[in-house]
Design a protein around this motif. Structure first.
Motif, PDB file in Angstrom:
ATOM      1  N   ALA A  51       2.510   1.666  -3.364  1.00 22.25           N
ATOM      2  CA  ALA A  51       1.542   2.128  -4.357  1.00 22.25           C
ATOM      3  C   ALA A  51       1.293   3.626  -4.205  1.00 22.25           C
ATOM      4  O   ALA A  51       1.216   4.357  -5.201  1.00 22.25           O
ATOM      5  N   THR A  99     -15.819  -4.730  -1.280  1.00 23.87           N
ATOM      6  CA  THR A  99     -15.393  -6.104  -1.011  1.00 23.87           C
ATOM      7  C   THR A  99     -15.900  -6.585   0.339  1.00 23.87           C
ATOM      8  O   THR A  99     -16.344  -7.733   0.466  1.00 23.87           O
ATOM      9  N   LEU A 118       0.834  -1.203   0.000  1.00 26.14           N
ATOM     10  CA  LEU A 118       0.000   0.000   0.000  1.00 26.14           C
ATOM     11  C   LEU A 118       0.869   1.253   0.000  1.00 26.14           C
ATOM     12  O   LEU A 118       0.638   2.183  -0.783  1.00 26.14           O
ATOM     13  N   LEU A 173     -13.136   0.461  -2.970  1.00 29.62           N
ATOM     14  CA  LEU A 173     -12.980  -0.939  -3.370  1.00 29.62           C
ATOM     15  C   LEU A 173     -13.042  -1.867  -2.159  1.00 29.62           C
ATOM     16  O   LEU A 173     -13.665  -2.937  -2.211  1.00 29.62           O
ATOM     17  N   ALA A 174     -12.423  -1.454  -1.059  1.00 36.70           N
ATOM     18  CA  ALA A 174     -12.443  -2.268   0.163  1.00 36.70           C
ATOM     19  C   ALA A 174     -13.854  -2.350   0.738  1.00 36.70           C
ATOM     20  O   ALA A 174     -14.301  -3.431   1.153  1.00 36.70           O
ATOM     21  N   ARG A 183     -10.109   5.778  -3.577  1.00 35.92           N
ATOM     22  CA  ARG A 183     -10.452   4.674  -4.481  1.00 35.92           C
ATOM     23  C   ARG A 183     -10.241   3.333  -3.782  1.00 35.92           C
ATOM     24  O   ARG A 183     -11.077   2.433  -3.887  1.00 35.92           O
ATOM     25  N   PHE A 184      -9.139   3.197  -3.074  1.00 32.62           N
ATOM     26  CA  PHE A 184      -8.872   1.962  -2.336  1.00 32.62           C
ATOM     27  C   PHE A 184      -9.968   1.716  -1.301  1.00 32.62           C
ATOM     28  O   PHE A 184     -10.456   0.596  -1.155  1.00 32.62           O
ATOM     29  N   ALA A 185     -10.369   2.772  -0.600  1.00 36.51           N
ATOM     30  CA  ALA A 185     -11.410   2.637   0.422  1.00 36.51           C
ATOM     31  C   ALA A 185     -12.723   2.172  -0.205  1.00 36.51           C
ATOM     32  O   ALA A 185     -13.400   1.282   0.331  1.00 36.51           O
ATOM     33  N   PHE A 221      -6.027   8.141  -4.493  1.00 39.36           N
ATOM     34  CA  PHE A 221      -5.727   6.711  -4.450  1.00 39.36           C
ATOM     35  C   PHE A 221      -6.351   6.072  -3.213  1.00 39.36           C
ATOM     36  O   PHE A 221      -6.985   5.014  -3.300  1.00 39.36           O
ATOM     37  N   LEU A 222      -6.180   6.706  -2.050  1.00 36.47           N
ATOM     38  CA  LEU A 222      -6.740   6.150  -0.813  1.00 36.47           C
ATOM     39  C   LEU A 222      -8.264   6.113  -0.854  1.00 36.47           C
ATOM     40  O   LEU A 222      -8.880   5.169  -0.360  1.00 36.47           O
TER      41      LEU A 222
END
Length: 59
Positions: A16, A39, A13, A35-36, A31-33, A28-29
């Motif tokens: 990245a 999921t 992470l 996606l998480a 977008r990651f959040a 980025f964070l």
């Protein structure tokens, strides 16, 4: 997840974030959040994690 696995994921992470650059790190964070959260798939768990992450962040 073991401590070693957590360290591997955290390192990836961080790498990245470094790769996208400081100017894009927040995006980025975010977008990651998203996606998480997708999921995880559980509203209550996601809301609890948001609150846990916020703890200690505000003065």
């Amino acid at each position: 997840m073991t401590d070693s696995e957590l360290d591997i994921v955290y390192t990836r992470l961080c790498n990245a974030m470094t790769g996208v650059g400081e100017a894009s790190a927040s995006l980025f964070l975010a977008r990651f959040a998203l996606l998480a959260i997708d999921t995880i798939g559980d509203r209550d768990v996601s809301l609890r994690l948001i609150e846990e992450a916020r703890e200690g962040m505000t003065g």
